[in-house]
Design an enzyme around this catalytic site. Structure first.
Site, PDB file in Angstrom:
ATOM      1  N   ARG A 160       8.556   7.552  -1.402  1.00 15.01           N
ATOM      2  CA  ARG A 160       9.220   6.314  -1.843  1.00 15.01           C
ATOM      3  C   ARG A 160      10.347   6.572  -2.824  1.00 15.01           C
ATOM      4  O   ARG A 160      11.158   5.692  -3.095  1.00 15.01           O
ATOM      5  CB  ARG A 160       8.294   5.451  -2.685  1.00 15.01           C
ATOM      6  CG  ARG A 160       7.100   4.987  -2.158  1.00 15.01           C
ATOM      7  CD  ARG A 160       6.394   4.461  -3.405  1.00 15.01           C
ATOM      8  NE  ARG A 160       5.318   3.673  -2.918  1.00 15.01           N
ATOM      9  CZ  ARG A 160       4.799   2.660  -3.568  1.00 15.01           C
ATOM     10  NH1 ARG A 160       5.224   2.334  -4.749  1.00 15.01           N
ATOM     11  NH2 ARG A 160       3.853   1.977  -3.050  1.00 15.01           N
ATOM     12  N   LYS A 175       8.093  16.699  -9.643  1.00 13.89           N
ATOM     13  CA  LYS A 175       6.918  17.309 -10.259  1.00 13.89           C
ATOM     14  C   LYS A 175       5.680  16.561  -9.771  1.00 13.89           C
ATOM     15  O   LYS A 175       5.343  15.483 -10.250  1.00 13.89           O
ATOM     16  CB  LYS A 175       6.985  17.240 -11.785  1.00 13.89           C
ATOM     17  CG  LYS A 175       5.964  18.172 -12.408  1.00 13.89           C
ATOM     18  CD  LYS A 175       5.263  17.621 -13.619  1.00 13.89           C
ATOM     19  CE  LYS A 175       4.209  16.593 -13.385  1.00 13.89           C
ATOM     20  NZ  LYS A 175       3.000  17.050 -12.677  1.00 13.89           N
ATOM     21  N   ALA A 177       1.632  15.777  -9.036  1.00 13.69           N
ATOM     22  CA  ALA A 177       0.444  15.854  -9.896  1.00 13.69           C
ATOM     23  C   ALA A 177      -0.215  17.224  -9.714  1.00 13.69           C
ATOM     24  O   ALA A 177      -0.247  17.775  -8.606  1.00 13.69           O
ATOM     25  CB  ALA A 177      -0.539  14.755  -9.519  1.00 13.69           C
ATOM     26  N   SER A 230       0.038   6.472 -15.001  1.00 11.72           N
ATOM     27  CA  SER A 230      -0.610   5.577 -15.961  1.00 11.72           C
ATOM     28  C   SER A 230       0.411   4.920 -16.895  1.00 11.72           C
ATOM     29  O   SER A 230       1.475   5.483 -17.183  1.00 11.72           O
ATOM     30  CB  SER A 230      -1.622   6.364 -16.788  1.00 11.72           C
ATOM     31  OG  SER A 230      -0.956   7.374 -17.517  1.00 11.72           O
ATOM     32  N   GLU A 251       6.430   2.817 -12.217  1.00  6.58           N
ATOM     33  CA  GLU A 251       5.361   2.175 -11.433  1.00  6.58           C
ATOM     34  C   GLU A 251       4.067   2.546 -12.124  1.00  6.58           C
ATOM     35  O   GLU A 251       3.558   3.658 -11.941  1.00  6.58           O
ATOM     36  CB  GLU A 251       5.354   2.722 -10.007  1.00  6.58           C
ATOM     37  CG  GLU A 251       6.608   2.439  -9.214  1.00  6.58           C
ATOM     38  CD  GLU A 251       6.760   0.972  -8.850  1.00  6.58           C
ATOM     39  OE1 GLU A 251       5.836   0.169  -9.110  1.00  6.58           O
ATOM     40  OE2 GLU A 251       7.822   0.621  -8.318  1.00  6.58           O
ATOM     41  N   CYS A 285      -3.336   1.824  -7.741  1.00  2.99           N
ATOM     42  CA  CYS A 285      -2.891   0.882  -8.772  1.00  2.99           C
ATOM     43  C   CYS A 285      -2.898  -0.542  -8.214  1.00  2.99           C
ATOM     44  O   CYS A 285      -2.927  -1.506  -8.967  1.00  2.99           O
ATOM     45  CB  CYS A 285      -1.528   1.260  -9.306  1.00  2.99           C
ATOM     46  SG  CYS A 285      -0.328   1.531  -8.009  1.00  2.99           S
ATOM     47  N   GLU A 382      -8.302  -0.486 -15.867  1.00  6.44           N
ATOM     48  CA  GLU A 382      -8.199  -0.140 -14.455  1.00  6.44           C
ATOM     49  C   GLU A 382      -9.449   0.668 -14.078  1.00  6.44           C
ATOM     50  O   GLU A 382      -9.705   1.726 -14.650  1.00  6.44           O
ATOM     51  CB  GLU A 382      -6.937   0.712 -14.275  1.00  6.44           C
ATOM     52  CG  GLU A 382      -6.315   0.557 -12.950  1.00  6.44           C
ATOM     53  CD  GLU A 382      -4.944   1.243 -12.856  1.00  6.44           C
ATOM     54  OE1 GLU A 382      -4.541   1.982 -13.763  1.00  6.44           O
ATOM     55  OE2 GLU A 382      -4.295   1.017 -11.833  1.00  6.44           O
TER      56      GLU A 382
HETATM   57  P1  ADP Z   1      -3.601   9.757 -13.898  1.00  5.78           P
HETATM   58  O1  ADP Z   1      -4.357   9.339 -15.104  1.00  5.78           O
HETATM   59  O2  ADP Z   1      -3.775   8.872 -12.731  1.00  5.78           O
HETATM   60  O3  ADP Z   1      -3.727  11.213 -13.558  1.00  5.78           O
HETATM   61  P2  ADP Z   1      -1.155  10.228 -15.244  1.00  5.78           P
HETATM   62  O4  ADP Z   1      -0.222   9.199 -15.738  1.00  5.78           O
HETATM   63  O5  ADP Z   1      -1.879  11.044 -16.257  1.00  5.78           O
HETATM   64  O6  ADP Z   1      -2.109   9.493 -14.247  1.00  5.78           O
HETATM   65  O7  ADP Z   1      -0.407  11.259 -14.286  1.00  5.78           O
HETATM   66  C1  ADP Z   1       0.625  10.913 -13.422  1.00  5.78           C
HETATM   67  C2  ADP Z   1       1.646  12.006 -13.425  1.00  5.78           C
HETATM   68  O8  ADP Z   1       2.144  12.159 -14.755  1.00  5.78           O
HETATM   69  C3  ADP Z   1       1.121  13.381 -13.018  1.00  5.78           C
HETATM   70  O9  ADP Z   1       2.146  14.050 -12.280  1.00  5.78           O
HETATM   71  C4  ADP Z   1       0.903  14.060 -14.355  1.00  5.78           C
HETATM   72  O10 ADP Z   1       0.999  15.464 -14.276  1.00  5.78           O
HETATM   73  C5  ADP Z   1       2.060  13.509 -15.159  1.00  5.78           C
HETATM   74  N1  ADP Z   1       1.860  13.541 -16.611  1.00  5.78           N
HETATM   75  C6  ADP Z   1       0.711  13.406 -17.300  1.00  5.78           C
HETATM   76  N2  ADP Z   1       0.943  13.468 -18.628  1.00  5.78           N
HETATM   77  C7  ADP Z   1       2.273  13.619 -18.784  1.00  5.78           C
HETATM   78  C8  ADP Z   1       3.158  13.734 -19.918  1.00  5.78           C
HETATM   79  N3  ADP Z   1       2.699  13.692 -21.166  1.00  5.78           N
HETATM   80  N4  ADP Z   1       4.477  13.871 -19.676  1.00  5.78           N
HETATM   81  C9  ADP Z   1       4.949  13.893 -18.428  1.00  5.78           C
HETATM   82  N5  ADP Z   1       4.189  13.805 -17.332  1.00  5.78           N
HETATM   83  C10 ADP Z   1       2.872  13.657 -17.490  1.00  5.78           C
END
Ligand code: ADP
Length: 479
Positions: A160, A175, A177, A230, A251, A285, A382
């Site tokens: 998307r 980048k 997850a 998140s 998002e 979500c 959530e």
């Molecule tokens: P979830 O809790 O569903 O894993 P996150 O918001 O923690 O959701 O993760 C979503 C994405 O954000 C992932 O790619 C994760 O690696 C990245 N991420 C998590 N923490 C950080 C941060 N402090 N800065 C940048 N990216 C982050």
């Protein structure tokens, strides 16, 4: 998994991290190691951005039709490789194969949709109201982008962003997850195969998300950040974007109400609830998070939903007939278990499920809770798991107030046969997306996105490409 790339994809090449490190990707069904993936450092991230910056000017000059046709070719190749991509995704994320194949189809559609949008980027020409000048507007790509994507939809949450960025003429660093980088690496290989030029799409999996993302955002050559994840992390990124005023699309989390009015077709509402709640094991979500059901139909709705959810087959996503895979990790099971325990403590009744099985694997059974007090924690956060907490109401005003009593505003679902009520709901529900008598709102042709703390920006639809375009204006004399 055939031909699984495990390296970083930078400037059209596959390479090890500069310090040679790798990190492990696990199967959430049993904790076994699926792959050891190159672990990007800030140095690698800088290389990826260098590549994106170097490619940007030339890429922006390509013909829209050329970019559109690359997207179309990618769409076709993804569809052709559905089984392989679905297997990869199911293994790293846990979702049942059939759902993974559904995500491949959904994710691919963003390439098809934006293949068609690439050739419809246009500006306007007009006479100023006073007739003393003429105005010309044009759209141009915003520049190098950073995409940070979550683990729950490893392909679609990337496509998307990648689809409209390619259509608009932007280059990018992705980048994925850390739990689910494998699908994105396969997508990068596929985009390379169809001929997306080197440097346009770079992928840097890392175990150091904050370091890598933070260092990229500290670079003023980066012009845009699109994030799905998140609300907590989204807020960090919005703050970071302030230093160089990067454009941002967010998002973020949701807390979707699923409202069933007394005039609803209850059987249809149960069908819709199965989709809205159980898609992706509730790890979405958009998942129905709080069920608000009119007291007159609550027992019937709860009974029918519990029967359907209780009959679902839980197991490894790759096994035949499995409908509910494992949750992503042990923390996810712990968090869902705690919410259920607290709700029961607050007075909720367990209609089905409610207890996590012993390991191995991070499983949680489909669970229905009735009589959940409105203030219970499970209604505030959530859930991100297969739990349906049901709270009753007795008036429309009460239902709308309860639906809106959350900082989030991504999606709301409502079931009613009353057209006038539907219009009132459309105007009063605080959500970026509203599903009326349907449990599924996602559609590549529709603008996906939230209000309030669910974020801003839209993905898909005619709106989706605008996130990747700047408008420029040229003042012209009257002639
Ligand atoms: P979830 O809790 O569903 O894993 P996150 O918001 O923690 O959701 O993760 C979503 C994405 O954000 C992932 O790619 C994760 O690696 C990245 N991420 C998590 N923490 C950080 C941060 N402090 N800065 C940048 N990216 C982050």
């Amino acid at each position: 998994m055939s031909d699984q790339p495990e390296l970083l994809f930078i400037d059209g090449e596959w390479r090890e991290a500069n310090d040679g490190r790798r990190f492990e990707v696990e199967d959430p069904a049993d904790g076994s190691v699926l792959a050891r993936v190159a672990d990007a450092s800030e140095v690698d991230a800088a290389d990826a951005l260098d590549a994106a910056v170097a490619a940007q000017a030339g890429w922006a000059r390509t013909a829209p039709r050329e970019r559109g046709e690359l997207l179309r070719a990618a769409y076709e190749l993804i569809v052709e490789r559905t089984d392989d991509l679905a297997m990869t995704m199911s293994l790293e994320m846990g979702k049942p194969l059939a759902e993974a194949a559904g995500e491949v189809a959904y994710g691919a559609e963003f390439f098809r949709w934006f293949a068609e949008e690439a050739v419809r980027i246009h500006g306007r020409f007009m006479s100023a109201p006073d007739g003393k000048s003429r105005l010309l507007t044009a759209k141009r790509p915003v520049g190098p982008c950073l995409f940070v994507t979550p683990w729950n939809f490893p392909l679609a949450m990337g496509s998307r962003k990648i689809g409209p960025a390619i259509a608009a003429g932007c280059t990018m660093v992705v980048k994925p997850a850390e739990q689910t980088p494998l699908t994105m690496l396969k997508l990068a290989a596929l985009l390379d195969e169809v001929g997306v030029p080197q440097g346009v799409v770079n992928v840097v999996p890392t175990s150091d998300a904050s370091g890598v993302v933070g260092s990229l955002m500290a670079d003023d050559r980066l012009r845009k950040v699109s994030f799905t994840g998140s609300t907590e992390v989204g807020k960090i990124l919005v703050r970071q974007s302030a230093d160089h005023l990067q454009r941002v699309s967010m998002e973020l989390g949701g807390n979707a109400p699923f409202v069933v009015f007394e005039d609803a077709d209850v059987d249809a509402a149960v069908e819709g609830a199965m989709v809205a709640k159980m898609r992706n094991m509730g790890e979405a979500c958009t998942a129905a998070n709080r069920f608000l059901v009119h007291a007159d139909v609550a027992d019937r709705f709860a009974g029918a939903l519990a029967e359907r959810m209780g009959a679902m087959t839980v197991g490894r996503g790759q096994d035949d007939g499995v409908q509910v895979g494992p949750l992503i990790d042990a923390d996810a099971v712990e968090s869902v278990s705690q919410l259920v325990t607290d709700a029961v403590h607050d007075g909720a009744r367990v209609v089905t499920g409610g207890t996590a099985p012993d390991g191995p694997g991070h499983f949680y059974p489909p669970t229905v809770l009735l009589d959940v007090p409105s203030g219970s924690q499970i209604n505030e956060v959530e859930v991100f798991g297969p739990v349906a907490p049901i709270t009753t109401f007795t008036s429309e005003d009460e239902a709308i107030a309860a639906a809106n009593a959350t900082p989030y505003g991504l999606v709301a679902y409502a079931w009613t046969r009353d057209l006038a009520r539907t219009m009132r709901l459309q105007e009063s529900l605080e959500a970026g997306m509203i599903g009326i008598n349907t449990g599924l709102v996602s559609n590549p042709a529709a603008p996906f996105g939230g209000v309030k703390e669910s974020g801003f920006g839209r993905e898909g639809g005619f709106e989706g490409i605008e996130e990747y375009l700047d408008t420029t204006y040229v003042a012209l004399p009257p002639g």
